[in-house]
Design a protein around this motif. Structure first.
Motif, PDB file in Angstrom:
ATOM      1  N   THR A   2      21.156  12.073  39.364  1.00 24.54           N
ATOM      2  CA  THR A   2      21.897  10.941  39.890  1.00 24.54           C
ATOM      3  C   THR A   2      21.868   9.818  38.876  1.00 24.54           C
ATOM      4  O   THR A   2      20.818   9.432  38.384  1.00 24.54           O
ATOM      5  CB  THR A   2      21.263  10.450  41.211  1.00 24.54           C
ATOM      6  OG1 THR A   2      21.244  11.527  42.133  1.00 24.54           O
ATOM      7  CG2 THR A   2      22.051   9.305  41.783  1.00 24.54           C
ATOM      8  N   LYS A   3      23.051   9.305  38.586  1.00 20.36           N
ATOM      9  CA  LYS A   3      23.134   8.191  37.651  1.00 20.36           C
ATOM     10  C   LYS A   3      23.107   6.897  38.434  1.00 20.36           C
ATOM     11  O   LYS A   3      23.616   6.816  39.551  1.00 20.36           O
ATOM     12  CB  LYS A   3      24.417   8.265  36.832  1.00 20.36           C
ATOM     13  CG  LYS A   3      24.430   9.396  35.853  1.00 20.36           C
ATOM     14  CD  LYS A   3      25.639   9.286  34.968  1.00 20.36           C
ATOM     15  CE  LYS A   3      25.577  10.358  33.911  1.00 20.36           C
ATOM     16  NZ  LYS A   3      26.539  10.131  32.858  1.00 20.36           N
ATOM     17  N   LYS A   4      22.521   5.883  37.809  1.00 15.62           N
ATOM     18  CA  LYS A   4      22.560   4.558  38.400  1.00 15.62           C
ATOM     19  C   LYS A   4      22.391   3.540  37.290  1.00 15.62           C
ATOM     20  O   LYS A   4      21.785   3.812  36.257  1.00 15.62           O
ATOM     21  CB  LYS A   4      21.483   4.373  39.465  1.00 15.62           C
ATOM     22  CG  LYS A   4      20.063   4.414  38.933  1.00 15.62           C
ATOM     23  CD  LYS A   4      19.058   4.200  40.029  1.00 15.62           C
ATOM     24  CE  LYS A   4      17.651   4.296  39.435  1.00 15.62           C
ATOM     25  NZ  LYS A   4      16.627   4.088  40.414  1.00 15.62           N
ATOM     26  N   LEU A   5      22.978   2.397  37.506  1.00 14.72           N
ATOM     27  CA  LEU A   5      22.796   1.280  36.586  1.00 14.72           C
ATOM     28  C   LEU A   5      21.572   0.502  37.043  1.00 14.72           C
ATOM     29  O   LEU A   5      21.342   0.361  38.243  1.00 14.72           O
ATOM     30  CB  LEU A   5      24.008   0.354  36.595  1.00 14.72           C
ATOM     31  CG  LEU A   5      25.341   0.944  36.170  1.00 14.72           C
ATOM     32  CD1 LEU A   5      26.418  -0.126  36.241  1.00 14.72           C
ATOM     33  CD2 LEU A   5      25.265   1.527  34.773  1.00 14.72           C
ATOM     34  N   GLU A   6      20.832   0.005  36.092  1.00 17.09           N
ATOM     35  CA  GLU A   6      19.655  -0.793  36.419  1.00 17.09           C
ATOM     36  C   GLU A   6      19.627  -2.025  35.521  1.00 17.09           C
ATOM     37  O   GLU A   6      19.795  -1.927  34.311  1.00 17.09           O
ATOM     38  CB  GLU A   6      18.400   0.044  36.214  1.00 17.09           C
ATOM     39  CG  GLU A   6      17.158  -0.610  36.744  1.00 17.09           C
ATOM     40  CD  GLU A   6      15.975   0.337  36.726  1.00 17.09           C
ATOM     41  OE1 GLU A   6      15.072   0.105  35.897  1.00 17.09           O
ATOM     42  OE2 GLU A   6      15.960   1.284  37.527  1.00 17.09           O
ATOM     43  N   LEU A   7      19.411  -3.166  36.143  1.00 14.48           N
ATOM     44  CA  LEU A   7      19.383  -4.443  35.436  1.00 14.48           C
ATOM     45  C   LEU A   7      18.210  -5.262  35.955  1.00 14.48           C
ATOM     46  O   LEU A   7      18.071  -5.448  37.163  1.00 14.48           O
ATOM     47  CB  LEU A   7      20.686  -5.213  35.682  1.00 14.48           C
ATOM     48  CG  LEU A   7      20.787  -6.637  35.178  1.00 14.48           C
ATOM     49  CD1 LEU A   7      20.713  -6.686  33.648  1.00 14.48           C
ATOM     50  CD2 LEU A   7      22.074  -7.278  35.668  1.00 14.48           C
ATOM     51  N   THR A   8      17.383  -5.729  35.042  1.00 16.86           N
ATOM     52  CA  THR A   8      16.271  -6.591  35.417  1.00 16.86           C
ATOM     53  C   THR A   8      16.613  -8.013  35.031  1.00 16.86           C
ATOM     54  O   THR A   8      16.907  -8.295  33.867  1.00 16.86           O
ATOM     55  CB  THR A   8      14.965  -6.169  34.701  1.00 16.86           C
ATOM     56  OG1 THR A   8      14.678  -4.817  35.047  1.00 16.86           O
ATOM     57  CG2 THR A   8      13.807  -7.059  35.117  1.00 16.86           C
ATOM     58  N   LEU A   9      16.606  -8.909  36.022  1.00 17.77           N
ATOM     59  CA  LEU A   9      16.850 -10.331  35.790  1.00 17.77           C
ATOM     60  C   LEU A   9      15.577 -11.098  36.102  1.00 17.77           C
ATOM     61  O   LEU A   9      14.874 -10.777  37.062  1.00 17.77           O
ATOM     62  CB  LEU A   9      17.992 -10.844  36.669  1.00 17.77           C
ATOM     63  CG  LEU A   9      19.365 -10.219  36.446  1.00 17.77           C
ATOM     64  CD1 LEU A   9      20.388 -10.829  37.405  1.00 17.77           C
ATOM     65  CD2 LEU A   9      19.807 -10.390  35.008  1.00 17.77           C
ATOM     66  N   HIS A  10      15.299 -12.104  35.303  1.00 17.56           N
ATOM     67  CA  HIS A  10      14.128 -12.956  35.511  1.00 17.56           C
ATOM     68  C   HIS A  10      14.585 -14.287  36.097  1.00 17.56           C
ATOM     69  O   HIS A  10      15.584 -14.849  35.663  1.00 17.56           O
ATOM     70  CB  HIS A  10      13.401 -13.190  34.186  1.00 17.56           C
ATOM     71  CG  HIS A  10      12.802 -11.934  33.632  1.00 17.56           C
ATOM     72  ND1 HIS A  10      13.541 -11.018  32.912  1.00 17.56           N
ATOM     73  CD2 HIS A  10      11.560 -11.430  33.726  1.00 17.56           C
ATOM     74  CE1 HIS A  10      12.759 -10.010  32.578  1.00 17.56           C
ATOM     75  NE2 HIS A  10      11.542 -10.235  33.062  1.00 17.56           N
ATOM     76  N   ASP A  11      13.830 -14.778  37.083  1.00 15.35           N
ATOM     77  CA  ASP A  11      14.159 -16.079  37.655  1.00 15.35           C
ATOM     78  C   ASP A  11      13.623 -17.188  36.746  1.00 15.35           C
ATOM     79  O   ASP A  11      13.046 -16.912  35.698  1.00 15.35           O
ATOM     80  CB  ASP A  11      13.653 -16.209  39.100  1.00 15.35           C
ATOM     81  CG  ASP A  11      12.146 -16.190  39.227  1.00 15.35           C
ATOM     82  OD1 ASP A  11      11.430 -16.437  38.222  1.00 15.35           O
ATOM     83  OD2 ASP A  11      11.658 -15.935  40.345  1.00 15.35           O
ATOM     84  N   SER A  61      30.470  -7.519  37.195  1.00 13.45           N
ATOM     85  CA  SER A  61      31.377  -6.908  38.176  1.00 13.45           C
ATOM     86  C   SER A  61      30.984  -5.481  38.540  1.00 13.45           C
ATOM     87  O   SER A  61      31.468  -4.930  39.533  1.00 13.45           O
ATOM     88  CB  SER A  61      32.822  -6.925  37.647  1.00 13.45           C
ATOM     89  OG  SER A  61      33.043  -5.894  36.692  1.00 13.45           O
ATOM     90  N   LEU A  62      30.106  -4.879  37.754  1.00  8.76           N
ATOM     91  CA  LEU A  62      29.668  -3.508  38.030  1.00  8.76           C
ATOM     92  C   LEU A  62      28.686  -3.426  39.190  1.00  8.76           C
ATOM     93  O   LEU A  62      28.485  -2.360  39.759  1.00  8.76           O
ATOM     94  CB  LEU A  62      29.016  -2.899  36.785  1.00  8.76           C
ATOM     95  CG  LEU A  62      29.907  -2.773  35.548  1.00  8.76           C
ATOM     96  CD1 LEU A  62      29.071  -2.352  34.345  1.00  8.76           C
ATOM     97  CD2 LEU A  62      31.042  -1.784  35.798  1.00  8.76           C
ATOM     98  N   PHE A  63      28.069  -4.550  39.541  1.00  9.44           N
ATOM     99  CA  PHE A  63      27.044  -4.592  40.577  1.00  9.44           C
ATOM    100  C   PHE A  63      27.610  -5.181  41.866  1.00  9.44           C
ATOM    101  O   PHE A  63      28.337  -6.172  41.837  1.00  9.44           O
ATOM    102  CB  PHE A  63      25.844  -5.423  40.104  1.00  9.44           C
ATOM    103  CG  PHE A  63      25.051  -4.747  39.026  1.00  9.44           C
ATOM    104  CD1 PHE A  63      23.917  -4.004  39.339  1.00  9.44           C
ATOM    105  CD2 PHE A  63      25.453  -4.833  37.701  1.00  9.44           C
ATOM    106  CE1 PHE A  63      23.195  -3.365  38.344  1.00  9.44           C
ATOM    107  CE2 PHE A  63      24.733  -4.198  36.699  1.00  9.44           C
ATOM    108  CZ  PHE A  63      23.609  -3.462  37.019  1.00  9.44           C
TER     109      PHE A  63
END
Length: 116
Positions: A2-11, A61-63
């Motif tokens: 299974t493919k998925k996009l993953e993005l880590t954002l810091h506050d 826009s991908l999320f």
């Protein structure tokens, strides 16, 4: 697999939050091709940061999460990881290479660096 996009954002305090997107519609591939066309038309007159901003907006826009915005990506990803993160997410979303000319990116970055 299974493919998925993953993005880590810091506050603002540096705390990470991971966002995942398990499905990216085929429309996003078509949107990317339109983006490439738009960027190609901008190359002679646009500032490098304007072109990069378009790419970051596309990534946002991908999320599906409303928390993932272009502004949040720019604020939440370390400067030394930002270009690679955007390139990686685009490549993953469109299923391969991003068709971004590395020489054009290098030239744009040099121009951006000399403007400082």
């Amino acid at each position: 697999m299974t493919k998925k996009l993953e993005l880590t954002l810091h506050d603002k305090d540096g705390n990470p939050k991971v966002y995942t997107q398990g499905f990216v519609s085929g429309q996003k591939l078509l949107d990317y091709w339109k983006l490439l066309e738009e960027i190609d038309g901008m190359l002679d007159n646009a500032r490098p940061e304007d072109i990069f901003a378009k790419r970051v907006e596309y990534v946002a826009s991908l999320f599906n999460s409303r928390e993932v915005t272009a502004k949040a990506i720019i604020a939440g990803v370390a400067s030394w990881d930002l270009l690679d993160t955007v390139d990686r997410l685009i490549a993953e979303a469109v299923g391969g290479e991003t068709d971004v000319d590395p020489k054009a990116v290098e030239s744009a970055l040099e121009t951006l660096g000399s403007a400082s």
